[in-house]
Design a protein around this motif. Structure first.
Motif, short mmCIF file in Angstrom:
data_model
loop_
_atom_site.label_atom_id
_atom_site.label_comp_id
_atom_site.label_asym_id
_atom_site.label_seq_id
_atom_site.Cartn_x
_atom_site.Cartn_y
_atom_site.Cartn_z
N PHE A 511 0.84 -1.19 -0.18
CA PHE A 511 -0.07 0.08 0.01
C PHE A 511 0.82 1.44 -0.13
O PHE A 511 1.85 1.22 0.75
N SER A 512 0.66 2.22 -0.92
CA SER A 512 1.09 3.57 -0.65
C SER A 512 0.39 4.07 0.58
O SER A 512 -0.50 3.64 0.92
N THR A 513 1.35 5.27 0.78
CA THR A 513 0.74 6.17 1.95
C THR A 513 -0.46 6.40 1.79
O THR A 513 -1.62 6.53 2.45
N GLU A 514 -0.70 7.09 0.33
CA GLU A 514 -2.21 7.57 0.05
C GLU A 514 -3.27 6.35 -0.18
O GLU A 514 -4.35 6.62 0.52
N SER A 515 -2.89 5.17 -0.33
CA SER A 515 -3.93 4.29 -0.62
C SER A 515 -4.28 3.83 0.70
O SER A 515 -5.37 3.38 1.07
N ALA A 516 -3.33 3.58 1.68
CA ALA A 516 -3.72 3.20 3.02
C ALA A 516 -4.62 4.16 3.85
O ALA A 516 -5.49 3.59 4.39
N TRP A 517 -4.12 5.46 3.78
CA TRP A 517 -5.05 6.37 4.35
C TRP A 517 -6.49 6.48 3.82
O TRP A 517 -7.42 6.76 4.23
N ASP A 518 -6.61 5.97 2.11
CA ASP A 518 -7.80 6.17 1.63
C ASP A 518 -8.66 5.23 2.14
O ASP A 518 -9.86 5.06 2.22
N LYS A 519 -8.05 3.89 2.51
CA LYS A 519 -8.95 2.65 2.73
C LYS A 519 -9.21 2.66 4.17
O LYS A 519 -10.09 2.33 4.88
N PHE A 520 -8.10 3.08 4.92
CA PHE A 520 -8.16 2.83 6.55
C PHE A 520 -7.72 4.08 7.11
O PHE A 520 -7.35 4.06 8.33
N GLY A 521 -8.01 5.21 6.64
CA GLY A 521 -7.65 6.48 7.19
C GLY A 521 -8.17 6.68 8.69
O GLY A 521 -7.57 7.37 9.67
N PHE A 522 -9.52 6.31 8.98
CA PHE A 522 -10.33 6.41 9.80
C PHE A 522 -9.67 5.70 11.00
O PHE A 522 -9.65 6.19 12.33
N LEU A 523 -9.10 4.49 10.65
CA LEU A 523 -8.38 3.85 11.80
C LEU A 523 -7.29 4.41 12.09
O LEU A 523 -6.61 4.66 13.42
N LEU A 524 -6.45 4.78 11.15
CA LEU A 524 -5.01 5.62 11.49
C LEU A 524 -5.06 6.65 12.31
O LEU A 524 -4.30 7.11 13.05
N GLU A 525 -6.14 7.42 11.95
CA GLU A 525 -6.53 8.71 12.54
C GLU A 525 -6.74 8.40 14.15
O GLU A 525 -6.19 9.23 14.94
N ALA A 526 -7.45 7.42 14.25
CA ALA A 526 -7.95 7.13 15.56
C ALA A 526 -6.73 6.67 16.72
O ALA A 526 -6.65 7.18 17.87
N PHE A 527 -5.65 6.01 15.76
CA PHE A 527 -4.35 5.61 16.72
C PHE A 527 -3.69 6.73 17.01
O PHE A 527 -2.63 6.42 17.86
N LYS A 528 -3.86 8.01 16.60
CA LYS A 528 -3.21 9.15 17.12
C LYS A 528 -3.52 9.52 18.45
O LYS A 528 -2.75 10.32 18.99
N TYR A 529 -4.55 9.08 18.99
CA TYR A 529 -4.97 9.60 20.37
C TYR A 529 -5.12 8.86 21.50
O TYR A 529 -5.98 8.64 22.30
N GLY A 530 -4.16 7.68 21.49
CA GLY A 530 -3.92 7.01 22.63
C GLY A 530 -4.57 5.70 22.64
O GLY A 530 -5.60 5.61 22.86
N THR A 531 -3.75 4.65 21.72
CA THR A 531 -4.44 3.34 21.77
C THR A 531 -3.78 2.23 22.60
O THR A 531 -2.60 2.67 22.39
N PRO A 532 -4.59 1.76 23.30
CA PRO A 532 -4.04 0.64 24.28
C PRO A 532 -3.61 -0.64 23.28
O PRO A 532 -4.19 -1.07 22.45
N PRO A 533 -2.57 -1.44 23.86
CA PRO A 533 -2.20 -2.64 23.43
C PRO A 533 -3.57 -3.60 23.46
O PRO A 533 -4.33 -3.45 24.52
N HIS A 534 -3.88 -4.07 22.50
CA HIS A 534 -5.17 -4.90 22.39
C HIS A 534 -5.00 -5.89 21.60
O HIS A 534 -4.13 -6.37 20.67
#
Length: 590
Positions: A511-534
Motif C-alpha cells: 500500500f502506498s501512504t495515500e492508498s492506506a489512508w484512503d482505505k483505512f484512514g479512520f483507523l490510522l487517525e484514531a491511533f493518534k489519540y492514545g491506543t491501548p495494546p489490544h
C-alpha cells in the motif's frame, strides 16, 4: 377449521411421564401419524419437545371420534384429555409409558401431503430439504440442532458477561476495505454511485472500541464473505467475536479455553483439561503437514532429506538438494496388511490432488521389505530410513518428495485419508489445541508479492520487527488459532496499536501512504489519540455447533442456509431486482 376460543396449552407433548397419570392436559401440535383400527384410533401428536400418543376409543363422543377419523399427516390440532398408563409400552419413546385419552379435539389447520417426510431418517435430497426448509426444521434432529445452538450461544453470552465483557453491536453497512475475501457490496440510493460493504468481520470496529476505552467487548456477529462455498462455509455466517485491551496472546487464549471448557461440560458433559496444548505453526506443519492438525492419532511426518541426499534414487536426491524442497514420510504403524498395491495407488491419487508427482512406499512385511524404491538404495541407506521412521514389521511408510508446500499438503491430507479408511476418526474423541506464531506474511504467486496471512492489523512478534525490511518470510505474527479435531474453530491475534508500525505494515503489503489512508484512514487517525495494546479472537459459531452436533455440514445447524451455489432454494435468492429500483440506484445491467 376450529378456533381456539381461549383454550390454552397446559403441557408440551414430549414432557409427560408416569408422574402425570390422572392429570387433565391440553396438548397442541402436529399429527405425526394417525392409525385407525376401527373402534380405536391412535394419533401421535408432535411438538418441539417430542411425541405423545393420543387415543380415541368407544368412550370418546361420536362427534369427536368422527373428527379424529379425518386426521391426516401434519394436521395442526389441539387435544384435551387425561393422562393414563399405556397397556403396551414403548421403551424407545420418552413418553412411551403413558398416553392421553382424548375428550375433545380441535382441528386448527389441515395439511396437504408433505413433499418430504417429517422424520430424521428421511432420505430426501438436500436440495429438496432446503426448498421445504420449514418442513425440514420440524424434524426432531433439526430442532435439536437449533436448540443446541441456542444453548451454546446463551452459555457464551453468560460466560463472557461474567468475565467483564460488554456486548456491543457494530455496523452492518460499512466502507469497502481489502480484508482478504471479496466483499458483498450494497449500492447506496442516497449517495448515488457509492457502495457499502457488508462486514467480513467486525475487525476494524472492535479495534476502535478498544481505542474508545471499552476494554472488553464481544458480539455474536453476522459476517459476510463472497467466496466459494463448501460443507463448512456459508456466504453469511456467525462468529463469536471478542476483543480485550492490555493483553498478550496468553491472556486471550486463557479466556477462550475456559469458555470452550465450559461449553463442552455443559453441553456434552465432556471434561476438557486446561491449559490446552500450545503448538507453534512451524511444529504443526513439520509434524502434521497442517496448521490445523488433527492430533487424535499418530502417523506424524518425519523429514528424511538429510538421509537421502546421496541415496542413489534421483527423485529423492533432487528434492533433498533443492532449496525449499524436501523428502518426508509418514509411518502407518501396524496397518501394512490393510493396504494392497491397488489401495496404495488410490492413496497416490489423493497425494496427486495436492500437487505431488507421485507416492513412494515401503511395506515392512513378515517376509521383509517390499518397495519399488529398494533397488535404488543401499542396504545401509534403507536401514537409516527405517530407523528414522521407527519402522517395524507390519508398518507402511509413505513418502513424498517435492517443494515443502506440496509435501506438507500431500502428507497432511494423506494421514487424514488413511485414518478415515482405518476408522480412526471418532466424533466423540475431542482433541483441542492452540496453534501459535503463524507467519506474518505469505507469498502470493499470482500477484508476485507478500500478503498478510491473517489480516494487515496483526502485530508481529516483538523480536521479529527488525525483519520487516530484511527477511519478511521469517517474520512471525502474534497470532493464534484454536483447533478441534483438525478443524479451525477460530483464530485471533494481538493487534498493531502503534500507528507507525501499522503504516509500516501497509508499506510491506504494497500500500502506498495515500492508498492506506484512503482505505483505512479512520483507523490510522484514531491511533493518534492514545491506543491501548489490544488483541482478540473470533470463533466460528456455525462450525462449532456442527462439531458439537456431530454433523457433516454447517447447513444442518443453520435455520435457513444457502446451498453450495450461494442460492436459497426456499426463497430463490438472489433474484433480479426491479428495473425502477436499479434506476434509482444509478445501476444499469449489461
Amino acid at each position: 377449521m376450529d378456533k381456539l376460543n381461549g383454550l390454552k396449552r397446559t403441557s408440551y407433548c414430549g414432557t409427560l411421564r408416569m408422574s402425570d397419570v390422572g392429570e387433565k392436559v391440553v396438548l397442541m401440535g402436529w399429527v405425526q401419524r394417525s392409525r385407525n383400527l376401527g373402534a380405536l384410533i391412535f394419533t401421535d401428536v408432535r411438538d418441539r419437545s417430542g411425541l405423545c400418543q393420543v387415543v380415541f376409543d368407544e368412550n370418546t363422543s361420536e362427534e369427536i371420534y368422527k373428527k379424529a377419523e379425518t386426521l391426516g399427516s401434519e394436521y395442526v390440532i389441539a387435544v384435551e384429555g387425561t393422562v393414563r398408563e399405556r397397556s403396551s409400552k414403548n421403551k424407545e419413546l420418552p413418553t412411551g409409558d403413558i398416553e392421553v385419552f382424548a375428550t375433545n379435539l380441535l382441528i386448527l389447520n389441515i395439511s396437504q401431503t408433505p413433499p418430504i417426510y417429517i422424520k430424521d431418517d428421511d432420505d430426501a435430497s438436500e436440495s429438496l430439504r432446503l426448498k421445504y426448509r420449514y418442513l425440514d426444521l420440524r424434524k426432531a434432529k433439526m430442532q435439536g440442532n437449533l436448540f443446541l445452538r441456542h444453548k451454546v450461544t446463551q452459555l457464551i453470552r453468560n460466560f463472557l458477561t461474567e468475565k467483564g465483557f460488554i456486548e456491543i453491536e457494530t455496523p452492518i453497512l460499512n466502507k469497502p476495505t481489502p480484508e482478504g475475501a471479496r466483499d458483498y457490496l450494497v449500492p447506496s440510493r442516497v449517495n448515488n454511485g457509492k457502495f457499502y460493504a457488508l462486514p467480513q468481520s467486525p475487525q476494524l470496529f472492535k479495534q476502535l472500541l478498544m481505542v474508545s476505552g471499552f476494554d472488553r467487548y464481544f458480539q455474536v456477529a453476522r459476517c459476510f464473505r463472497d467466496e466459494d462455498l463448501r460443507a463448512d462455509r456459508q456466504p453469511e455466517f456467525t462468529q463469536i467475536d471478542c476483543e480485550m485491551s492490555f493483553v498478550e496472546p496468553e491472556d486471550v487464549m486463557s479466556v477462550t479455553e475456559e469458555m470452550v471448557q465450559k461449553i463442552f461440560k455443559e453441553v456434552l458433559d465432556v471434561d476438557v483439561k486446561l491449559p490446552l496444548q500450545r503448538m507453534t505453526y512451524k511444529e504443526a506443519m513439520e509434524r502434521f503437514g497442517s496448521d490445523k492438525p488433527d492430533i487424535r492419532f499418530g502417523f506424524e511426518i518425519k523429514d528424511l532429506s538429510d538421509i537421502v541426499k546421496n541415496c542413489g534414487f534421483s527423485v529423492f536426491e533432487n528434492a533433498a538438494n533443492t532449496e525449499k524442497s524436501s523428502v518426508r514420510a509418514i509411518n502407518v504403524n501396524g496397518f501394512e496388511d490393510k493396504f494392497s498395491r491397488k489401495a496404495i495407488t488410490k492413496l497416490e491419487d489423493v497425494a496427486k490432488t495436492y500437487g505431488a508427482k507421485g507416492l513412494a512406499y515401503i511395506k515392512f512385511t513378515k517376509d521383509g521389505i517390499n518397495s519399488p524404491i529398494a533397488k535404488f538404495m543401499s542396504e545401509e541407506k534403507m536401514g537409516e530410513i527405517l530407523t528414522r521412521m521407527e519402522a517395524k514389521e507390519g508398518d507402511l511408510i509413505l513418502f513424498v518428495a517435492d517443494k515443502n508446500k506440496v509435501v506438507f499438503d500431500a502428507l497432511g491430507h494423506l494421514r487424514i485419508e488413511v485414518a478415515k479408511q482405518l476408522d480412526m476418526l471418532k466424533s466423540d474423541d475431542y482433541k483441542l489445541l492452540f496453534v501459535t506464531e503463524f507467519p506474518q506474511f505469505e507469498y502470493d504467486e499470482e500477484e508476485q508479492r507478500y500478503v498478510a496471512m491473517h489480516h494487515p492489523f496483526t502485530m508481529p512478534m516483538d523480536e521479529d520487527l527488525q525483519l520487516l525490511d530484511t527477511d519478511r518470510e521469517n517474520v512471525r505474527a502474534k497470532a493464534y488459532d484454536i483447533v478441534l479435531n483438525g478443524i479451525e474453530l477460530g483464530g485471533g491475534s494481538i493487534r498493531i496499536h502503534d500507528s507507525k508500525v501499522q503504516e509500516k505494515m501497509f508499506e510491506c503489503l504494497g500500500f502506498s501512504t495515500e492508498s492506506a489512508w484512503d482505505k483505512f484512514g479512520f483507523l490510522l487517525e484514531a491511533f493518534k489519540y492514545g491506543t491501548p495494546p489490544h488483541g482478540g479472537i473470533a470463533l466460528g459459531l456455525d462450525r462449532f455447533i456442527m462439531l458439537l452436533a456431530k454433523e457433516e455440514s454447517i447447513r444442518d445447524v443453520i435455520a435457513f442456509p444457502k446451498n453450495q451455489n450461494a442460492i436459497c432454494p426456499l426463497t430463490s435468492a438472489p433474484a433480479m431486482a426491479d428495473e425502477k429500483a436499479l434506476e434509482e440506484l444509478g445501476i444499469k445491467l449489461r
